[in-house]
Design a protein around this motif. Structure first.
Motif, PDB file in Angstrom:
ATOM      1  N   THR A  94       0.826  -1.199   0.000  1.00  0.00           N
ATOM      2  CA  THR A  94       0.000   0.000   0.000  1.00  0.00           C
ATOM      3  C   THR A  94       0.864   1.254   0.000  1.00  0.00           C
ATOM      4  N   PHE A  95       1.856   1.293   0.879  1.00  0.00           N
ATOM      5  CA  PHE A  95       2.735   2.469   0.932  1.00  0.00           C
ATOM      6  C   PHE A  95       3.587   2.586  -0.327  1.00  0.00           C
ATOM      7  N   LEU A  96       4.025   1.472  -0.877  1.00  0.00           N
ATOM      8  CA  LEU A  96       4.798   1.501  -2.111  1.00  0.00           C
ATOM      9  C   LEU A  96       3.979   2.066  -3.265  1.00  0.00           C
ATOM     10  N   ILE A  97       2.740   1.637  -3.388  1.00  0.00           N
ATOM     11  CA  ILE A  97       1.879   2.144  -4.459  1.00  0.00           C
ATOM     12  C   ILE A  97       1.624   3.637  -4.279  1.00  0.00           C
ATOM     13  N   ALA A  98       1.391   4.073  -3.051  1.00  0.00           N
ATOM     14  CA  ALA A  98       1.169   5.507  -2.798  1.00  0.00           C
ATOM     15  C   ALA A  98       2.408   6.313  -3.176  1.00  0.00           C
ATOM     16  N   TRP A  99       3.575   5.826  -2.837  1.00  0.00           N
ATOM     17  CA  TRP A  99       4.825   6.513  -3.168  1.00  0.00           C
ATOM     18  C   TRP A  99       5.039   6.544  -4.683  1.00  0.00           C
ATOM     19  N   LEU A 100       4.807   5.417  -5.343  1.00  0.00           N
ATOM     20  CA  LEU A 100       4.954   5.372  -6.802  1.00  0.00           C
ATOM     21  C   LEU A 100       3.972   6.315  -7.490  1.00  0.00           C
ATOM     22  N   TYR A 101       2.733   6.356  -6.996  1.00  0.00           N
ATOM     23  CA  TYR A 101       1.749   7.253  -7.595  1.00  0.00           C
ATOM     24  C   TYR A 101       2.149   8.710  -7.394  1.00  0.00           C
ATOM     25  N   SER A 102       2.648   9.032  -6.227  1.00  0.00           N
ATOM     26  CA  SER A 102       3.086  10.401  -5.956  1.00  0.00           C
ATOM     27  C   SER A 102       4.184  10.824  -6.935  1.00  0.00           C
ATOM     28  N   ARG A 103       5.138   9.953  -7.161  1.00  0.00           N
ATOM     29  CA  ARG A 103       6.209  10.255  -8.124  1.00  0.00           C
ATOM     30  C   ARG A 103       5.660  10.376  -9.539  1.00  0.00           C
ATOM     31  N   HIS A 104       4.783   9.458  -9.916  1.00  0.00           N
ATOM     32  CA  HIS A 104       4.189   9.465 -11.252  1.00  0.00           C
ATOM     33  C   HIS A 104       3.381  10.743 -11.473  1.00  0.00           C
ATOM     34  N   ALA A 106       3.638  13.643  -9.904  1.00  0.00           N
ATOM     35  CA  ALA A 106       4.506  14.826  -9.934  1.00  0.00           C
ATOM     36  C   ALA A 106       5.256  14.937 -11.256  1.00  0.00           C
ATOM     37  N   ALA A 107       5.654  13.813 -11.812  1.00  0.00           N
ATOM     38  CA  ALA A 107       6.456  13.841 -13.040  1.00  0.00           C
ATOM     39  C   ALA A 107       5.618  13.938 -14.309  1.00  0.00           C
ATOM     40  N   ARG A 108       4.459  13.275 -14.343  1.00  0.00           N
ATOM     41  CA  ARG A 108       3.721  13.181 -15.606  1.00  0.00           C
ATOM     42  C   ARG A 108       2.342  13.813 -15.605  1.00  0.00           C
ATOM     43  N   LEU A 109       1.635  13.771 -14.475  1.00  0.00           N
ATOM     44  CA  LEU A 109       0.267  14.284 -14.455  1.00  0.00           C
ATOM     45  C   LEU A 109       0.204  15.772 -14.115  1.00  0.00           C
ATOM     46  N   ASP A 110       0.901  16.167 -13.069  1.00  0.00           N
ATOM     47  CA  ASP A 110       0.817  17.551 -12.610  1.00  0.00           C
ATOM     48  C   ASP A 110       1.241  18.577 -13.650  1.00  0.00           C
ATOM     49  N   PRO A 111       2.341  18.370 -14.381  1.00  0.00           N
ATOM     50  CA  PRO A 111       2.700  19.372 -15.390  1.00  0.00           C
ATOM     51  C   PRO A 111       1.637  19.527 -16.479  1.00  0.00           C
ATOM     52  N   LYS A 112       1.057  18.417 -16.926  1.00  0.00           N
ATOM     53  CA  LYS A 112       0.014  18.491 -17.955  1.00  0.00           C
ATOM     54  C   LYS A 112      -1.237  19.170 -17.417  1.00  0.00           C
ATOM     55  N   ALA A 113      -1.632  18.814 -16.186  1.00  0.00           N
ATOM     56  CA  ALA A 113      -2.824  19.412 -15.579  1.00  0.00           C
ATOM     57  C   ALA A 113      -2.612  20.903 -15.329  1.00  0.00           C
ATOM     58  N   GLU A 114      -1.431  21.273 -14.897  1.00  0.00           N
ATOM     59  CA  GLU A 114      -1.139  22.693 -14.644  1.00  0.00           C
ATOM     60  C   GLU A 114      -1.168  23.497 -15.937  1.00  0.00           C
ATOM     61  N   ALA A 115      -0.677  22.913 -17.027  1.00  0.00           N
ATOM     62  CA  ALA A 115      -0.708  23.604 -18.321  1.00  0.00           C
ATOM     63  C   ALA A 115      -2.155  23.838 -18.765  1.00  0.00           C
ATOM     64  N   ILE A 116      -3.000  22.835 -18.606  1.00  0.00           N
ATOM     65  CA  ILE A 116      -4.413  22.972 -18.972  1.00  0.00           C
ATOM     66  C   ILE A 116      -5.074  24.029 -18.090  1.00  0.00           C
ATOM     67  N   LYS A 117      -4.825  23.966 -16.801  1.00  0.00           N
ATOM     68  CA  LYS A 117      -5.414  24.913 -15.849  1.00  0.00           C
ATOM     69  C   LYS A 117      -4.970  26.352 -16.162  1.00  0.00           C
ATOM     70  N   SER A 118      -3.689  26.542 -16.402  1.00  0.00           N
ATOM     71  CA  SER A 118      -3.176  27.879 -16.695  1.00  0.00           C
ATOM     72  C   SER A 118      -3.806  28.448 -17.958  1.00  0.00           C
ATOM     73  N   ARG A 119      -3.940  27.610 -18.954  1.00  0.00           N
ATOM     74  CA  ARG A 119      -4.544  28.069 -20.209  1.00  0.00           C
ATOM     75  C   ARG A 119      -6.022  28.430 -20.012  1.00  0.00           C
ATOM     76  N   MET A 120      -6.729  27.635 -19.213  1.00  0.00           N
ATOM     77  CA  MET A 120      -8.135  27.944 -18.945  1.00  0.00           C
ATOM     78  C   MET A 120      -8.283  29.237 -18.163  1.00  0.00           C
ATOM     79  N   GLU A 121      -7.420  29.454 -17.175  1.00  0.00           N
ATOM     80  CA  GLU A 121      -7.494  30.679 -16.393  1.00  0.00           C
ATOM     81  C   GLU A 121      -7.117  31.910 -17.215  1.00  0.00           C
ATOM     82  N   ALA A 122      -6.203  31.728 -18.148  1.00  0.00           N
ATOM     83  CA  ALA A 122      -5.799  32.858 -19.001  1.00  0.00           C
ATOM     84  C   ALA A 122      -6.914  33.228 -19.978  1.00  0.00           C
ATOM     85  N   ASP A 123      -7.666  32.229 -20.440  1.00  0.00           N
ATOM     86  CA  ASP A 123      -8.740  32.478 -21.389  1.00  0.00           C
ATOM     87  C   ASP A 123     -10.005  33.050 -20.739  1.00  0.00           C
TER      88      ASP A 123
END
Length: 124
Positions: A94-104, A106-123
């Motif tokens: 359980t802790f291993l999966i939580a740690w792996l998801y946190s890394r995943h 931060a590396a792959r989901l958050d940058p894409k989501a932040e880009a979408i969010k920033s573009r929506m807020e700018a528009d």
């Protein structure tokens, strides 16, 4: 207990700090975009296989506990048996999966989501 205090006043400096919300059409447009589809695929390609693997691992533990009592009671060393080791393995997994998801995320989901969010807020 509910209070009878009135809601905070509108206007002034507080109103300036509230961001403008995008329209429903903007949300639908983003949801149908290829970029959002890629974000969903990235999330699902990580979350679904790990969820299935963990559920299978958990069910294996439950089935072994119910139907393979002799095996689960096998002493490994001292009073430590197979059931205890596998049970503690559930917590570790359980802790291993939580740690792996946190890394995943931060590396792959958050940058894409932040880009979408920033573009929506700018528009908006």
């Amino acid at each position: 207990m509910a209070t009878e205090a009135p809601p905070p006043p509108r206007g002034g400096s507080d109103a300036d700090s509230v961001p403008v919300q995008p329209t429903t059409e903007a949300f639908v447009e983003v949801q149908e975009s290829a970029e959002f589809g890629e974000l969903r695929r990235t999330y699902r390609s990580f979350a679904f296989p790990l969820t299935i693997a963990f559920i299978a691992w958990y069910l294996l533990y439950v089935l072994l506990s119910n139907y393979a009592g002799g095996f689960m009671g096998t002493k490994l060393f001292g009073n430590i048996n197979v059931a205890l080791v596998l049970g503690l393995g559930q917590f570790a997994t359980t802790f291993l999966i939580a740690w792996l998801y946190s890394r995943h995320a931060a590396a792959r989901l958050d940058p894409k989501a932040e880009a979408i969010k920033s573009r929506m807020e700018a528009d908006a």
